[in-house]
Design a protein around this motif. Structure first.
Motif, short mmCIF file in Angstrom:
data_model
loop_
_atom_site.label_atom_id
_atom_site.label_comp_id
_atom_site.label_asym_id
_atom_site.label_seq_id
_atom_site.Cartn_x
_atom_site.Cartn_y
_atom_site.Cartn_z
N ARG A 8 0.84 -1.19 0.00
CA ARG A 8 0.00 0.00 0.00
C ARG A 8 0.88 1.24 0.00
NH1 ARG A 8 -2.67 -0.39 5.95
NH2 ARG A 8 -4.03 -1.72 4.70
N LEU A 9 0.25 2.37 -0.31
CA LEU A 9 0.89 3.67 -0.16
C LEU A 9 0.50 4.22 1.20
CD1 LEU A 9 0.22 5.28 -3.66
CD2 LEU A 9 2.37 4.34 -2.84
N VAL A 10 1.49 4.71 1.94
CA VAL A 10 1.20 5.30 3.25
C VAL A 10 1.68 6.74 3.27
CG1 VAL A 10 1.28 3.10 4.48
CG2 VAL A 10 3.37 4.44 4.22
N ARG A 11 1.07 7.53 4.13
CA ARG A 11 1.40 8.96 4.20
C ARG A 11 2.78 9.18 4.81
NH1 ARG A 11 -4.21 11.78 6.39
NH2 ARG A 11 -5.54 11.18 4.62
N VAL A 12 3.48 10.17 4.27
CA VAL A 12 4.79 10.54 4.80
C VAL A 12 4.89 12.06 4.88
CG1 VAL A 12 6.01 8.50 3.96
CG2 VAL A 12 5.85 10.52 2.49
N ASP A 13 5.76 12.53 5.73
CA ASP A 13 6.11 13.95 5.77
C ASP A 13 6.99 14.21 4.56
OD1 ASP A 13 7.60 16.36 6.22
OD2 ASP A 13 7.03 16.28 8.32
N GLU A 14 6.52 15.01 3.61
CA GLU A 14 7.25 15.20 2.36
C GLU A 14 8.56 15.93 2.54
OE1 GLU A 14 5.03 16.38 -1.07
OE2 GLU A 14 3.19 15.46 -0.35
N GLU A 15 8.72 16.62 3.68
CA GLU A 15 9.99 17.31 3.95
C GLU A 15 11.05 16.34 4.46
OE1 GLU A 15 10.86 20.33 3.37
OE2 GLU A 15 8.96 21.22 2.79
N THR A 16 10.64 15.47 5.40
CA THR A 16 11.61 14.58 6.05
C THR A 16 11.51 13.14 5.56
OG1 THR A 16 10.09 14.03 7.86
CG2 THR A 16 11.48 15.99 8.14
N MET A 17 10.44 12.79 4.84
CA MET A 17 10.14 11.44 4.38
C MET A 17 9.90 10.47 5.53
SD MET A 17 9.72 11.46 1.19
CE MET A 17 9.63 9.70 0.87
N GLU A 18 9.59 11.00 6.72
CA GLU A 18 9.25 10.14 7.85
C GLU A 18 7.80 9.69 7.74
OE1 GLU A 18 10.13 12.04 11.53
OE2 GLU A 18 12.29 12.15 11.16
N LEU A 19 7.50 8.47 8.19
CA LEU A 19 6.15 7.93 8.14
C LEU A 19 5.24 8.70 9.09
CD1 LEU A 19 7.10 4.15 8.25
CD2 LEU A 19 6.42 5.45 6.23
N ILE A 20 4.03 8.99 8.64
CA ILE A 20 3.03 9.64 9.48
C ILE A 20 2.14 8.55 10.07
CG2 ILE A 20 1.06 11.23 9.53
CD1 ILE A 20 2.34 12.73 7.21
N ARG A 21 1.97 8.59 11.39
CA ARG A 21 1.21 7.54 12.07
C ARG A 21 -0.04 8.11 12.74
NH1 ARG A 21 4.31 2.89 12.53
NH2 ARG A 21 6.50 3.17 11.89
N GLY A 22 -1.05 7.26 12.88
CA GLY A 22 -2.28 7.65 13.55
C GLY A 22 -2.16 7.53 15.05
N PRO A 23 -3.27 7.79 15.79
CA PRO A 23 -3.25 7.71 17.26
C PRO A 23 -2.85 6.33 17.78
CG PRO A 23 -5.25 8.79 16.48
CD PRO A 23 -4.58 8.24 15.28
N ASP A 24 -3.12 5.28 16.98
CA ASP A 24 -2.78 3.92 17.41
C ASP A 24 -1.33 3.55 17.10
OD1 ASP A 24 -2.98 3.85 14.68
OD2 ASP A 24 -4.36 2.15 14.59
#
Length: 540
Positions: A369-385
């Motif tokens: 799948r494609l998951v969201r990332v911070d386009e500046e740092t390329m770090e993965l964005i995670r939800g509350p869980d």
């Protein structure tokens, strides 16, 4: 990656077919040499490889015999299962025969980029723990430069034109040794197949592990997915030290009985002439090859060929239709992946502009799948869980693939370096506690920021030093000179603002330079040159 769309049932069925085949080969302990033996039985006297450089043709039986001789020679010299031999030569049929011969006795080939020099070359040989180097005579100078750094225990063999005065001391000529070795089939152990090195644009290359099941999976996915046949003739002008040329291309010969035309190096001016000469039906491309072909003057042979499919990755959507129409190519077989990844994609339905599919029909077969990332740092964005957030349709993100080591399509074999392996694995991606491969982001043209407050940099010397130390793909295309290079509070280089400014002269204060490959030097980047690069008139 936003040019991924949802797949049809036919694409899912291809994945299922390949998965079942891989499981069968694992169950029956079918290595690539063993699968190749079945191919030889079916196609013995058919042409397997054609080397464009000489026009020499090898049948499947001749390739089998040559690789047997290589295997038996290495056995005679004391090499055993698990040993590593570095292979450093330009494309030719012998390249395939040598690594295939190694595979027949469980000796692992370290396939080294023939553009590497000095420290990077030594690094690739040493991290693989190679006990020998087989190099092409065309690379004698490169080997001689670093021979003393490799250690006396490393055996040296030269393939090609033999000149004992030029090669490092102790080097042996490979050809007579292979010719004198027995041609019978050696024992068949089951071991790793070979190492393919990543490009290493941000550091030294990493040795990615390729096992037999991975080789089969990569070759079979494109064969079945794009509906190839053993009667196809494939034109392979890509380097054999990379997976595109040696697995996706040559793999069709070894596994499926296809004739493969090997070219020493890509030539835009000879491309279609070769296709006509050898009756090619499939051509391979990568990166900007298609644009280079479009920039060539019109010639008759570009529409006189029998090519029905272009297979590769990196075809820009902006030239996709123009490429198909001008060269009369009915199918673009675009795929996306990396040598070591477990989340490859394929555009199996010939949809214009797409690099692959995301299955919602059978996600348990191929969980990507494609998951969201911070386009500046390329770090993965995670939800509350704490789990990664899936992208919505049309939303760009990073491609990830769930790792399941006992699943042949989901396993991740990693690199020789455990540290490098760990960096490519994320946890709690699909669900809490799982593991997934990160496919990262690739750069096409690097920029170096240089602190030069006194304006003392000698660009001519810089280019000469860079050419000695870095292969062409790792050389910065753009240079930006600064009074100083800013750092973060933790003393890391501050790259975010530099990336945002890019190479736009209107946004950058200070000197900007562009590497003009036609002139072999850096030239000042002004507005006119900037517009020329954006329009595609000026090649990167």
């Amino acid at each position: 990656y936003s040019n991924v769309f949802f797949c049809s049932f036919s694409a899912a069925s291809v994945l299922l077919r390949v998965k079942l085949n891989v499981r069968r080969h694992l169950r029956e302990k079918n290595t690539i040499p063993k699968i190749f033996a079945e191919t030889v039985h079916r196609h013995g006297d058919k042409t397997a490889l054609i080397f464009e450089g000489t026009g020499e043709r090898w049948t499947f039986r001749q390739l089998d015999e040559y690789s047997n001789r290589v295997a038996n020679l290495l056995l005679e010299r004391g090499f055993k299962e698990g040993d590593v031999v570095a292979l450093f030569m330009e494309n030719r049929s012998q390249y395939v025969g040598i690594w295939l011969g190694m595979a027949k006795i469980g000796v692992e080939a370290a396939l080294i980029n023939f553009n590497l020099r000095l420290d990077a070359l030594v690094h690739c040989v040493t991290i693989s723990n190679a006990k020998a180097v087989i190099f092409g005579s065309e690379l004698t100078d490169a080997v001689s430069e670093v021979h003393s750094s490799m250690g006396k225990a490393v055996q040296m063999f030269c393939s090609g034109d033999w000149d004992p005065k030029r090669v490092p001391q102790g080097t042996e000529c490979l050809e007579p040794l292979v010719a004198g070795a027995p041609s019978h089939l050696p024992p068949r152990p089951d071991h790793r197949l070979f190492y393919i090195y990543t490009s290493g644009t941000t550091g030294m290359p990493k040795a990615a592990i390729v096992v037999h099941s991975r080789y089969y999976r990569m070759a079979a996915l494109v064969y079945y997915g794009f509906r190839m046949t053993s009667d196809d003739v494939l034109y392979d002008c890509l380097p054999l030290y990379h997976s595109a040329g040696n697995i996706v291309g040559v793999g069709q010969c070894l596994i499926h009985g296809m004739t493969v035309v090997i070219r020493k190096k890509f030539s835009a001016s000879r491309f279609w002439d070769d296709c006509v000469k050898y009756n090619c039906t499939i051509v391979q491309y990568i990166g900007e090859i298609c644009r280079y072909l479009l920039n060539q003057p019109v010639r008759d042979t570009e529409r006189q060929h029998r090519v029905r499919m272009a297979l590769g990755n990196g075809l820009r959507q902006s030239i996709w239709e123009e490429f198909m129409n001008r060269f009369n190519i009915s199918q673009i077989a675009e795929f996306y992946g990396a040598t070591e990844c477990n989340c490859s994609l394929g555009n199996f339905d010939n949809k214009m502009g797409a690099c692959g599919f995301n299955s919602q029909i059978l996600p348990f077969i191929y969980p990507i799948r494609l998951v969201r990332v911070d386009e500046e740092t390329m770090e993965l964005i995670r939800g509350p869980d704490g789990v990664c957030i899936p992208c919505k349709p049309g939303e760009p993100g990073q491609l990830v693939g769930r790792i399941i080591q006992n699943d042949p399509l989901r396993r991740f074999d990693g690199y020789v370096s455990q540290t490098a392996t760990d960096k490519k694995i994320a946890h709690s991606v699909f669900k809490k506690g799982d593991s997934a491969y990160l496919s990262g982001a690739e750069g096409k043209a690097g920029m170096a920021a240089i602190a030069d407050p006194s304006h003392s940099t000698n660009l001519e010397k810089f280019v000469k030093d860079m050419e000695k130390a870095l292969p062409p793909y790792a050389r910065p295309v753009f240079l930006r000179f600064l009074p100083e290079v800013n750092k973060t509070g933790t003393f890391k280089f501050q790259k975010t603002e530099l990336r945002r400014d890019s190479f736009d002269p209107s946004a950058v204060s200070g000197r900007l330079y562009f590497l003009d490959s036609s002139k072999g030097r850096y030239v000042q980047l002004d507005e006119e040159l900037y517009r020329s690069i954006l329009s595609g008139k000026c090649k990167l």
